[in-house]
Design a protein around this motif. Structure first.
Motif, PDB file in Angstrom:
ATOM      1  N   MET A   1       0.840  -1.197   0.000  1.00 19.73           N
ATOM      2  CA  MET A   1       0.000   0.000   0.000  1.00 19.73           C
ATOM      3  C   MET A   1       0.878   1.251   0.000  1.00 19.73           C
ATOM      4  O   MET A   1       1.875   1.331   0.705  1.00 19.73           O
ATOM      5  CB  MET A   1      -0.896   0.009   1.245  1.00 19.73           C
ATOM      6  CG  MET A   1      -1.958  -1.094   1.251  1.00 19.73           C
ATOM      7  SD  MET A   1      -3.223  -0.770   0.007  1.00 19.73           S
ATOM      8  CE  MET A   1      -4.004   0.678   0.706  1.00 19.73           C
ATOM      9  N   MET A   2       0.489   2.220  -0.822  1.00 23.48           N
ATOM     10  CA  MET A   2       1.234   3.465  -0.877  1.00 23.48           C
ATOM     11  C   MET A   2       0.858   4.342   0.313  1.00 23.48           C
ATOM     12  O   MET A   2      -0.318   4.515   0.627  1.00 23.48           O
ATOM     13  CB  MET A   2       0.917   4.207  -2.178  1.00 23.48           C
ATOM     14  CG  MET A   2       1.681   5.515  -2.346  1.00 23.48           C
ATOM     15  SD  MET A   2       1.278   6.345  -3.901  1.00 23.48           S
ATOM     16  CE  MET A   2       1.923   5.165  -5.078  1.00 23.48           C
ATOM     17  N   ALA A   3       1.862   4.886   1.007  1.00 25.96           N
ATOM     18  CA  ALA A   3       1.593   5.773   2.136  1.00 25.96           C
ATOM     19  C   ALA A   3       0.927   7.045   1.636  1.00 25.96           C
ATOM     20  O   ALA A   3       1.289   7.582   0.590  1.00 25.96           O
ATOM     21  CB  ALA A   3       2.883   6.105   2.869  1.00 25.96           C
ATOM     22  N   THR A   4      -0.059   7.515   2.390  1.00 26.41           N
ATOM     23  CA  THR A   4      -0.771   8.733   2.026  1.00 26.41           C
ATOM     24  C   THR A   4      -0.751   9.700   3.197  1.00 26.41           C
ATOM     25  O   THR A   4      -1.055   9.311   4.332  1.00 26.41           O
ATOM     26  CB  THR A   4      -2.233   8.433   1.635  1.00 26.41           C
ATOM     27  OG1 THR A   4      -2.246   7.547   0.517  1.00 26.41           O
ATOM     28  CG2 THR A   4      -2.963   9.719   1.260  1.00 26.41           C
ATOM     29  N   PHE A   5      -0.386  10.954   2.943  1.00 20.41           N
ATOM     30  CA  PHE A   5      -0.366  11.985   3.965  1.00 20.41           C
ATOM     31  C   PHE A   5      -1.387  13.045   3.595  1.00 20.41           C
ATOM     32  O   PHE A   5      -1.459  13.474   2.445  1.00 20.41           O
ATOM     33  CB  PHE A   5       1.027  12.604   4.081  1.00 20.41           C
ATOM     34  CG  PHE A   5       2.120  11.616   4.397  1.00 20.41           C
ATOM     35  CD1 PHE A   5       2.361  11.239   5.706  1.00 20.41           C
ATOM     36  CD2 PHE A   5       2.880  11.062   3.387  1.00 20.41           C
ATOM     37  CE1 PHE A   5       3.352  10.323   6.009  1.00 20.41           C
ATOM     38  CE2 PHE A   5       3.886  10.138   3.669  1.00 20.41           C
ATOM     39  CZ  PHE A   5       4.115   9.766   4.984  1.00 20.41           C
ATOM     40  N   GLY A   6      -2.188  13.477   4.564  1.00 18.27           N
ATOM     41  CA  GLY A   6      -3.233  14.464   4.316  1.00 18.27           C
ATOM     42  C   GLY A   6      -3.061  15.698   5.160  1.00 18.27           C
ATOM     43  O   GLY A   6      -2.010  15.927   5.784  1.00 18.27           O
ATOM     44  N   ASP A   9      -1.642  15.677   8.707  1.00 17.67           N
ATOM     45  CA  ASP A   9      -0.238  15.308   8.917  1.00 17.67           C
ATOM     46  C   ASP A   9       0.631  16.549   8.763  1.00 17.67           C
ATOM     47  O   ASP A   9       0.618  17.210   7.728  1.00 17.67           O
ATOM     48  CB  ASP A   9       0.196  14.251   7.893  1.00 17.67           C
ATOM     49  CG  ASP A   9      -0.593  12.967   8.032  1.00 17.67           C
ATOM     50  OD1 ASP A   9      -0.469  12.310   9.082  1.00 17.67           O
ATOM     51  OD2 ASP A   9      -1.348  12.633   7.091  1.00 17.67           O
ATOM     52  N   ALA A  24       6.252   9.690  -6.219  1.00 18.26           N
ATOM     53  CA  ALA A  24       5.390  10.338  -5.222  1.00 18.26           C
ATOM     54  C   ALA A  24       4.587  11.433  -5.906  1.00 18.26           C
ATOM     55  O   ALA A  24       5.020  12.019  -6.901  1.00 18.26           O
ATOM     56  CB  ALA A  24       6.232  10.923  -4.088  1.00 18.26           C
ATOM     57  N   ARG A  25       3.396  11.697  -5.382  1.00 19.15           N
ATOM     58  CA  ARG A  25       2.513  12.697  -5.998  1.00 19.15           C
ATOM     59  C   ARG A  25       2.061  13.677  -4.922  1.00 19.15           C
ATOM     60  O   ARG A  25       1.545  13.266  -3.876  1.00 19.15           O
ATOM     61  CB  ARG A  25       1.318  12.003  -6.634  1.00 19.15           C
ATOM     62  CG  ARG A  25       0.477  12.898  -7.540  1.00 19.15           C
ATOM     63  CD  ARG A  25      -0.613  12.073  -8.230  1.00 19.15           C
ATOM     64  NE  ARG A  25      -1.381  12.867  -9.160  1.00 19.15           N
ATOM     65  CZ  ARG A  25      -1.070  13.062 -10.429  1.00 19.15           C
ATOM     66  NH1 ARG A  25       0.036  12.508 -10.909  1.00 19.15           N
ATOM     67  NH2 ARG A  25      -1.823  13.793 -11.227  1.00 19.15           N
ATOM     68  N   PHE A  26       2.259  14.969  -5.168  1.00 19.05           N
ATOM     69  CA  PHE A  26       1.860  16.009  -4.242  1.00 19.05           C
ATOM     70  C   PHE A  26       0.716  16.796  -4.891  1.00 19.05           C
ATOM     71  O   PHE A  26       0.899  17.407  -5.938  1.00 19.05           O
ATOM     72  CB  PHE A  26       3.038  16.946  -3.945  1.00 19.05           C
ATOM     73  CG  PHE A  26       4.246  16.242  -3.373  1.00 19.05           C
ATOM     74  CD1 PHE A  26       4.394  16.119  -2.005  1.00 19.05           C
ATOM     75  CD2 PHE A  26       5.220  15.699  -4.198  1.00 19.05           C
ATOM     76  CE1 PHE A  26       5.498  15.468  -1.458  1.00 19.05           C
ATOM     77  CE2 PHE A  26       6.329  15.050  -3.675  1.00 19.05           C
ATOM     78  CZ  PHE A  26       6.458  14.931  -2.303  1.00 19.05           C
ATOM     79  N   SER A  29      -0.719  20.735  -2.274  1.00 24.45           N
ATOM     80  CA  SER A  29       0.111  20.766  -1.072  1.00 24.45           C
ATOM     81  C   SER A  29       0.978  22.020  -1.080  1.00 24.45           C
ATOM     82  O   SER A  29       1.328  22.542  -2.140  1.00 24.45           O
ATOM     83  CB  SER A  29       1.005  19.524  -1.003  1.00 24.45           C
ATOM     84  OG  SER A  29       0.226  18.337  -0.964  1.00 24.45           O
TER      85      SER A  29
END
Length: 254
Positions: A1-6, A9, A24-26, A29
């Motif tokens: 699973m890809m880590a996701t930060f919202g 965080d 990685a995709r921003f 942000s």
């Protein structure tokens, strides 16, 4: 699973050393003040609608903001007029912009059926982009300039900024409207801006208004119109980019 930060965080001031951030995709942000040293950036894409005007975007100690702006103005004739200050200049800027949009809408219509509903890499479809421009007009002309208490058409496509500014979102539809309906409402909003610009005066452009997203901050009628022009040109760029990708058979999802 890809880590996701919202949004919950807090990564401000974080330090990544020897980290593998490939692919990685921003999205929406805040990357202001980010410093990258000795990084590998092959095939990296940066899409920042509002590039810093103070020399704040540097690659290998070269301020690249001016080069990017000049190239975008070359690709999209008339884009350089989006900050016009007087009534005649704004009318000219709007007319040129809508001619370019008309050409783009015609292009989408000439492509295979269903093209307007295709999402490229999770971005808005062409139809959703037009719906968002309905919302942008309602926000910055309807609420901002004309000070209409509830200016929003239910067909408008919200973004994260609008959804989080305390506005009543119950007016917006949750079902998917037909593309013909989208085109009709979009045409009505274009006509609203055209009609306003037809009679606007220098004095009216300087009049003060409340920022529709943050009422405690003042805007002028002119600055509200500039936001509309910025929104229109940036989303045109996005739309052309994605139509190009669709035409090339890029992987899409929708």
């Amino acid at each position: 699973m890809m880590a996701t930060f919202g949004g919950s965080d807090d990564l401000r001031g974080a330090r990544f050393v020897g980290a593998d951030l490939r692919a990685a995709r921003f999205v929406e942000s805040d990357l202001s003040g980010v410093v990258m040293r000795g990084v590998e950036i092959q095939q990296t894409e940066i899409d920042a609608p509002w590039l810093p005007a103070d020399g704040g975007l540097r690659v290998n100690d070269v301020d690249v903001g001016g080069y990017v702006e000049a190239e975008l103005n070359r690709r999209f004739p008339g884009r350089s007029e989006r900050r016009a200050a007087d009534p005649e200049g704004l009318r000219s800027a709007w007319a040129t912009l809508q001619q370019t949009w008309a050409t783009t809408v015609d292009r989408a219509a000439s492509m295979p059926a269903g093209t307007v509903d295709i999402s490229v890499a999770g971005e808005w479809s062409f139809a959703q982009t037009l719906r968002h421009l309905v919302l942008a007009t309602d926000t910055w002309l309807g609420r901002g300039v004309l000070e209409i208490e509830q200016p929003f058409h239910p067909i408008g496509q919200q973004d994260a900024g609008t959804a989080g500014d305390g506005a009543d979102t119950s007016v917006f539809r949750t079902d998917k409207p037909s593309y013909d309906e989208v085109l009709q409402v979009r045409a009505e909003r274009v006509a609203m801006v055209t009609d306003f610009l037809t009679g606007v005066t220098v004095e009216e452009l300087a009049a003060e208004r409340k920022n529709p997203h943050a009422p405690q901050y003042p805007e002028t009628v002119r600055s509200c119109l500039h936001v509309i022009l910025e929104e229109e040109w940036e989303h045109l760029r996005f739309a052309v980019r994605d139509l190009d990708a669709i035409a090339k058979g890029a992987t899409t999802d929708g």
